[in-house]
Design a protein around this motif. Structure first.
Motif, PDB file in Angstrom:
ATOM      1  N   ARG A  23      29.312   9.708 -37.479  1.00 17.98           N
ATOM      2  CA  ARG A  23      28.029  10.341 -37.806  1.00 17.98           C
ATOM      3  C   ARG A  23      27.009  10.092 -36.697  1.00 17.98           C
ATOM      4  N   GLY A  24      26.995   8.861 -36.167  1.00 20.79           N
ATOM      5  CA  GLY A  24      26.077   8.546 -35.065  1.00 20.79           C
ATOM      6  C   GLY A  24      26.397   9.342 -33.816  1.00 20.79           C
ATOM      7  N   ALA A  25      27.700   9.483 -33.511  1.00 17.65           N
ATOM      8  CA  ALA A  25      28.106  10.264 -32.338  1.00 17.65           C
ATOM      9  C   ALA A  25      27.761  11.729 -32.526  1.00 17.65           C
ATOM     10  N   GLN A  26      27.914  12.210 -33.738  1.00 17.32           N
ATOM     11  CA  GLN A  26      27.590  13.609 -34.027  1.00 17.32           C
ATOM     12  C   GLN A  26      26.091  13.852 -33.877  1.00 17.32           C
ATOM     13  N   ALA A  63      25.212  13.840 -30.144  1.00 16.39           N
ATOM     14  CA  ALA A  63      25.611  15.082 -29.486  1.00 16.39           C
ATOM     15  C   ALA A  63      24.699  16.228 -29.904  1.00 16.39           C
ATOM     16  N   LYS A  64      24.287  16.203 -31.138  1.00 15.78           N
ATOM     17  CA  LYS A  64      23.393  17.252 -31.631  1.00 15.78           C
ATOM     18  C   LYS A  64      22.037  17.153 -30.936  1.00 15.78           C
ATOM     19  N   ALA A  65      21.559  15.922 -30.721  1.00 17.70           N
ATOM     20  CA  ALA A  65      20.281  15.725 -30.052  1.00 17.70           C
ATOM     21  C   ALA A  65      20.351  16.159 -28.586  1.00 17.70           C
ATOM     22  N   GLU A  66      21.514  15.931 -27.947  1.00 15.95           N
ATOM     23  CA  GLU A  66      21.667  16.291 -26.538  1.00 15.95           C
ATOM     24  C   GLU A  66      21.819  17.793 -26.327  1.00 15.95           C
ATOM     25  N   GLY A  67      22.659  18.419 -27.154  1.00 18.74           N
ATOM     26  CA  GLY A  67      22.974  19.813 -26.879  1.00 18.74           C
ATOM     27  C   GLY A  67      22.719  20.772 -28.013  1.00 18.74           C
ATOM     28  N   GLY A  68      21.941  20.370 -28.996  1.00 22.38           N
ATOM     29  CA  GLY A  68      21.700  21.258 -30.117  1.00 22.38           C
ATOM     30  C   GLY A  68      22.956  21.421 -30.947  1.00 22.38           C
ATOM     31  N   ALA A  69      23.043  22.498 -31.680  1.00 27.50           N
ATOM     32  CA  ALA A  69      24.201  22.741 -32.544  1.00 27.50           C
ATOM     33  C   ALA A  69      25.464  22.949 -31.725  1.00 27.50           C
ATOM     34  N   VAL A  80      27.539  19.687 -30.784  1.00 21.88           N
ATOM     35  CA  VAL A  80      28.452  19.116 -31.769  1.00 21.88           C
ATOM     36  C   VAL A  80      29.800  19.799 -31.679  1.00 21.88           C
ATOM     37  N   LYS A  81      29.819  21.117 -31.531  1.00 18.99           N
ATOM     38  CA  LYS A  81      31.078  21.842 -31.442  1.00 18.99           C
ATOM     39  C   LYS A  81      31.806  21.509 -30.144  1.00 18.99           C
ATOM     40  N   ALA A  82      31.054  21.349 -29.069  1.00 19.22           N
ATOM     41  CA  ALA A  82      31.665  21.069 -27.777  1.00 19.22           C
ATOM     42  C   ALA A  82      32.240  19.663 -27.727  1.00 19.22           C
ATOM     43  N   MET A  83      31.709  18.761 -28.557  1.00 21.41           N
ATOM     44  CA  MET A  83      32.153  17.377 -28.543  1.00 21.41           C
ATOM     45  C   MET A  83      33.616  17.282 -28.982  1.00 21.41           C
TER      46      MET A  83
END
Length: 153
Positions: free
Chosen positions: A99-102, A105-111, A114-117
């Motif tokens: 959840r923290g990683a998600q 990633a969401k904070a860095e690249g928006g929605a 998360v998909k790119a992660m």
């Protein structure tokens, strides 16, 4: 399509200082990990019970099987609530890290972040190369050892 209740869990709601209802995700993750441990322990108890041979002298039939399965389910819930196996703790820790990683990633690249992660967040880190033990002989094999090994048995 509403999938809030798809997991079968009731969302844990708490009230913040302003009187607003707030969903407590950490408590939900804790409850989910405990429920999974309970399910796992129920399967273990059932498998354990199946290994005990039945005498045939005093069998209760179908009613006894139903009662035993319900009793094993309650035993599993009690064992999971005590958290002695560590399974629920590990699941909870993993889900909180994910959840923290998600969120990061969401904070860095928006929605799209998360998909790119993808699975990169869950991939194990590369292990360092193993050290060569001091007792290992990396040099040539002595001739007398080769002769001993090549002899027929």
């Amino acid at each position: 399509m509403n999938v809030d209740g798809a997991s079968g869990l009731k969302p844990v709601i708490s009230v913040n200082g302003e009187g607003e209802k707030v969903r407590d995700e950490k408590a939900e993750i804790r409850q989910l990990s405990e429920d999974f441990e309970s399910l796992f322990l129920g399967i273990v108890l059932k498998a354990m019970r199946d290994t005990v041979p039945k005498s045939g002298l005093v069998d209760g039939g179908n009613a006894e099987e139903i009662y035993r399965s319900m009793l094993d389910g309650e035993y599993a819930k009690q064992m999971a609530s005590q958290r002695h196996t560590g399974l629920a703790d590990n699941i909870e820790e993993f889900m909180l890290r994910a959840r923290g990683a998600q969120e990061a990633a969401k904070a860095e690249g928006g929605a799209n972040g998360v998909k790119a992660m993808g699975l990169k967040a869950y991939a194990p880190k590369a292990l360092p190369p193993a050290p060569i033990p001091a007792t290992m002989n990396n040099g040539p094999v002595p001739a007398d050892l080769l002769q001993k090994l090549s002899r027929p048995l």
